[in-house]
Design a protein around this motif. Structure first.
Motif, PDB file in Angstrom:
ATOM      1  N   VAL A 253      -9.796   3.736   5.648  1.00  0.00           N
ATOM      2  CA  VAL A 253     -10.696   4.778   5.698  1.00  0.00           C
ATOM      3  C   VAL A 253     -12.221   4.190   5.254  1.00  0.00           C
ATOM      4  CG1 VAL A 253     -10.204   4.863   3.305  1.00  0.00           C
ATOM      5  CG2 VAL A 253     -11.341   6.700   4.337  1.00  0.00           C
ATOM      6  N   TRP A 254     -13.184   4.820   5.810  1.00  0.00           N
ATOM      7  CA  TRP A 254     -14.606   4.599   5.500  1.00  0.00           C
ATOM      8  C   TRP A 254     -15.362   5.547   4.505  1.00  0.00           C
ATOM      9  CZ3 TRP A 254     -17.893   0.618   5.945  1.00  0.00           C
ATOM     10  CH2 TRP A 254     -17.522  -0.640   6.699  1.00  0.00           C
ATOM     11  N   GLY A 255     -15.852   5.323   3.598  1.00  0.00           N
ATOM     12  CA  GLY A 255     -16.218   6.118   2.637  1.00  0.00           C
ATOM     13  C   GLY A 255     -17.844   5.891   2.146  1.00  0.00           C
ATOM     14  N   SER A 256     -18.485   7.054   1.708  1.00  0.00           N
ATOM     15  CA  SER A 256     -19.543   6.505   0.908  1.00  0.00           C
ATOM     16  C   SER A 256     -19.325   6.764  -0.638  1.00  0.00           C
ATOM     17  CB  SER A 256     -20.809   7.632   1.200  1.00  0.00           C
ATOM     18  OG  SER A 256     -21.918   7.263   0.427  1.00  0.00           O
ATOM     19  N   VAL A 257     -19.537   5.341  -1.296  1.00  0.00           N
ATOM     20  CA  VAL A 257     -19.536   5.311  -2.705  1.00  0.00           C
ATOM     21  C   VAL A 257     -20.468   6.065  -3.487  1.00  0.00           C
ATOM     22  CG1 VAL A 257     -19.540   3.839  -4.499  1.00  0.00           C
ATOM     23  CG2 VAL A 257     -18.558   2.905  -2.195  1.00  0.00           C
ATOM     24  N   CYS A 258     -21.737   5.985  -3.165  1.00  0.00           N
ATOM     25  CA  CYS A 258     -22.444   6.978  -4.052  1.00  0.00           C
ATOM     26  C   CYS A 258     -22.161   8.375  -3.807  1.00  0.00           C
ATOM     27  CB  CYS A 258     -24.189   6.783  -3.500  1.00  0.00           C
ATOM     28  SG  CYS A 258     -24.355   4.891  -3.532  1.00  0.00           S
ATOM     29  N   LEU A 259     -22.063   8.910  -2.869  1.00  0.00           N
ATOM     30  CA  LEU A 259     -21.635  10.438  -2.580  1.00  0.00           C
ATOM     31  C   LEU A 259     -20.447  10.800  -2.857  1.00  0.00           C
ATOM     32  CD1 LEU A 259     -23.943  11.147   0.550  1.00  0.00           C
ATOM     33  CD2 LEU A 259     -24.520  11.408  -1.909  1.00  0.00           C
ATOM     34  N   ASP A 260     -19.577   9.719  -2.801  1.00  0.00           N
ATOM     35  CA  ASP A 260     -17.941   9.740  -3.139  1.00  0.00           C
ATOM     36  C   ASP A 260     -17.623  10.854  -2.226  1.00  0.00           C
ATOM     37  OD1 ASP A 260     -15.307   9.548  -4.062  1.00  0.00           O
ATOM     38  OD2 ASP A 260     -15.597  11.204  -5.649  1.00  0.00           O
ATOM     39  N   GLU A 261     -17.959  10.359  -0.834  1.00  0.00           N
ATOM     40  CA  GLU A 261     -17.500  11.128   0.314  1.00  0.00           C
ATOM     41  C   GLU A 261     -16.847  10.234   1.495  1.00  0.00           C
ATOM     42  OE1 GLU A 261     -19.813  13.850   3.800  1.00  0.00           O
ATOM     43  OE2 GLU A 261     -21.002  12.261   2.466  1.00  0.00           O
ATOM     44  N   LYS A 262     -15.584  10.771   1.804  1.00  0.00           N
ATOM     45  CA  LYS A 262     -14.874  10.088   2.868  1.00  0.00           C
ATOM     46  C   LYS A 262     -15.527  10.456   4.336  1.00  0.00           C
ATOM     47  CE  LYS A 262     -11.809   8.498   0.138  1.00  0.00           C
ATOM     48  NZ  LYS A 262     -12.478   9.124  -1.271  1.00  0.00           N
TER      49      LYS A 262
ATOM     50  N   CYS B 109     -14.955   0.232   2.761  1.00  0.00           N
ATOM     51  CA  CYS B 109     -13.822   0.362   3.792  1.00  0.00           C
ATOM     52  C   CYS B 109     -12.756  -0.167   3.288  1.00  0.00           C
ATOM     53  CB  CYS B 109     -14.339  -0.717   5.149  1.00  0.00           C
ATOM     54  SG  CYS B 109     -13.021  -0.530   6.325  1.00  0.00           S
ATOM     55  N   GLN B 110     -11.767   0.723   3.175  1.00  0.00           N
ATOM     56  CA  GLN B 110     -10.422   0.206   2.634  1.00  0.00           C
ATOM     57  C   GLN B 110      -9.381   0.294   3.706  1.00  0.00           C
ATOM     58  OE1 GLN B 110      -9.406   3.202  -0.483  1.00  0.00           O
ATOM     59  NE2 GLN B 110      -7.333   2.167  -0.869  1.00  0.00           N
ATOM     60  N   VAL B 111      -8.383  -0.777   3.713  1.00  0.00           N
ATOM     61  CA  VAL B 111      -7.433  -0.980   4.895  1.00  0.00           C
ATOM     62  C   VAL B 111      -6.150  -1.131   3.962  1.00  0.00           C
ATOM     63  CG1 VAL B 111      -6.491  -2.457   6.743  1.00  0.00           C
ATOM     64  CG2 VAL B 111      -9.288  -2.208   6.239  1.00  0.00           C
ATOM     65  N   ASN B 112      -5.158  -0.454   4.656  1.00  0.00           N
ATOM     66  CA  ASN B 112      -3.708  -0.673   4.294  1.00  0.00           C
ATOM     67  C   ASN B 112      -3.004  -0.645   5.513  1.00  0.00           C
ATOM     68  OD1 ASN B 112      -4.187   0.286   1.521  1.00  0.00           O
ATOM     69  ND2 ASN B 112      -4.166   2.554   2.157  1.00  0.00           N
ATOM     70  N   ASN B 113      -1.957  -1.920   5.446  1.00  0.00           N
ATOM     71  CA  ASN B 113      -0.955  -2.103   6.498  1.00  0.00           C
ATOM     72  C   ASN B 113       0.285  -1.846   6.143  1.00  0.00           C
ATOM     73  OD1 ASN B 113      -0.536  -3.085   8.994  1.00  0.00           O
ATOM     74  ND2 ASN B 113      -0.696  -5.318   8.601  1.00  0.00           N
ATOM     75  N   PRO B 114       1.054  -1.000   6.427  1.00  0.00           N
ATOM     76  CA  PRO B 114       2.343  -0.946   5.866  1.00  0.00           C
ATOM     77  C   PRO B 114       3.369  -1.968   6.635  1.00  0.00           C
ATOM     78  CG  PRO B 114       1.618   1.228   6.460  1.00  0.00           C
ATOM     79  CD  PRO B 114       0.477   0.217   7.024  1.00  0.00           C
ATOM     80  N   PRO B 115       4.349  -2.412   6.156  1.00  0.00           N
ATOM     81  CA  PRO B 115       4.756  -1.896   4.785  1.00  0.00           C
ATOM     82  C   PRO B 115       4.230  -2.667   3.475  1.00  0.00           C
ATOM     83  CG  PRO B 115       6.332  -3.604   5.597  1.00  0.00           C
ATOM     84  CD  PRO B 115       4.969  -3.415   6.869  1.00  0.00           C
ATOM     85  N   ASP B 116       3.207  -3.298   3.703  1.00  0.00           N
ATOM     86  CA  ASP B 116       2.492  -3.866   2.450  1.00  0.00           C
ATOM     87  C   ASP B 116       1.658  -2.812   1.795  1.00  0.00           C
ATOM     88  OD1 ASP B 116       1.111  -5.062   0.399  1.00  0.00           O
ATOM     89  OD2 ASP B 116       0.172  -6.436   1.902  1.00  0.00           O
ATOM     90  N   PHE B 117       2.205  -2.116   0.857  1.00  0.00           N
ATOM     91  CA  PHE B 117       1.452  -0.910   0.208  1.00  0.00           C
ATOM     92  C   PHE B 117       0.698  -1.375  -1.095  1.00  0.00           C
ATOM     93  CE2 PHE B 117       4.410   1.310   2.816  1.00  0.00           C
ATOM     94  CZ  PHE B 117       3.691   2.188   3.509  1.00  0.00           C
TER      95      PHE B 117
END
Length: 285
Positions: free
Chosen positions: A22-31, A79-87
């Motif tokens: 997921v990409w998001g704006s930190v200042c606006l707290d908006e995905k 930018c936050q990345v998750n790659n299952p099964p590594d949660f």
């Protein structure tokens, strides 16, 4: 515009085909964008302007592409990345974005005393510009060099202070706002006057007001005289005394008799004593 970030732990080695990010704006707290289960989901106010440069990001690179960039897009993006099964391990990346904007047309203004010997401040400010523009004042035309310290300007605030003004300080001044994207300017005309001119103007206004008041008073007086002349004159007032009037308390049948030996007029003793205000004839009562 591209915001690049290489996948993160696990994603860089194995790709993001089975994971998500997921990409998001930190200042606006908006995905602003999701990628999960092989599908891309733009969201938020930027949904029509964002995409991934590699779609799908199976090679481990989740570079965000932002089109039609606005000055309001300036901020910090995550930018936050998750790659299952590594949660338990999250790949995070932060990028600061600054959108460069040329200065908008500045507004010039002036305040202070513009008479000889006074001081005034010229101000200049642009409502837009990134990075923040610097300001520089110049005087148009050829004029004598001002005395040291009589002109002081602040390039950050855009203020120019003029002290100990003289008639030669009059003229047109230009402010130029500049940053690495461009420049814009505005102009202002300064007129320095003699102090006596202000006093003469005040005296003239006083004379005009005096003449106006006298004119109004004369008009009212003439109108009063005309209204007074229209009233009819009275020939007899109820409070006037007449020579032939009979004093109160004396009957019309009361007569006066003459005493030749005494040589004066005598009224009967029963008559009341009356003294008239008229003194045309001497009378002893």
């Amino acid at each position: 515009m591209k915001l690049g970030w290489p996948g993160g732990t696990g994603a860089q080695d194995e790709g993001m085909g089975s994971g998500g990010g997921v990409w998001g704006s930190v200042c606006l707290d908006e995905k602003i964008l999701y990628f999960t289960n092989g599908h891309l989901y733009p969201t938020g106010s930027k949904s029509k302007r964002v995409s991934l440069l590699q779609n799908p990001p199976t090679v481990g690179v989740a570079t965000l592409k932002l089109t039609d960039v606005h000055s309001s897009d300036t901020g910090t993006y995550l930018c936050q990345v998750n790659n299952p099964p590594d949660f338990y391990t999250n790949g995070l990346g932060l990028i600061n974005l600054t959108v460069l904007v040329p200065p908008s047309n500045p507004l010039c203004s002036q305040s202070g005393q513009t008479s000889v010997g006074g001081s005034t401040a010229l101000r200049c400010s642009s409502s837009e510009g990134a990075p923040k523009p610097v300001y520089n004042w110049v005087r148009l035309g050829t004029f004598p060099t001002p005395s040291p310290g009589s002109m002081v300007q602040d390039e950050v605030s855009g203020q120019l202070i003029l002290t100990n003004l003289s008639l030669t300080s009059s003229g047109t001044y230009r402010c130029v706002a500049t940053n690495q994207m461009g420049s814009a300017s505005c102009e202002l005309t300064l007129s320095v006057t003699e102090p006596s001119q202000g006093r003469v103007a005040g005296a003239l206004i006083g004379v005009l007001l005096g003449v106006l008041l006298l004119s109004v008073a004369a008009f009212c007086l003439v109108r009063f005289q005309k209204e007074r002349g229209k009233k009819p004159k009275e020939t007899y007032g109820g409070s006037d005394l007449r020579d032939d009037a009979i004093a109160p308390g004396i009957s019309e049948h009361t007569c006066m008799r003459a005493d030749s030996s005494k040589g004066f007029l005598e009224r009967p003793s029963s008559a009341s004593t009356v003294t008239t205000t008229k003194s045309k004839l001497p009378m002893v009562v």
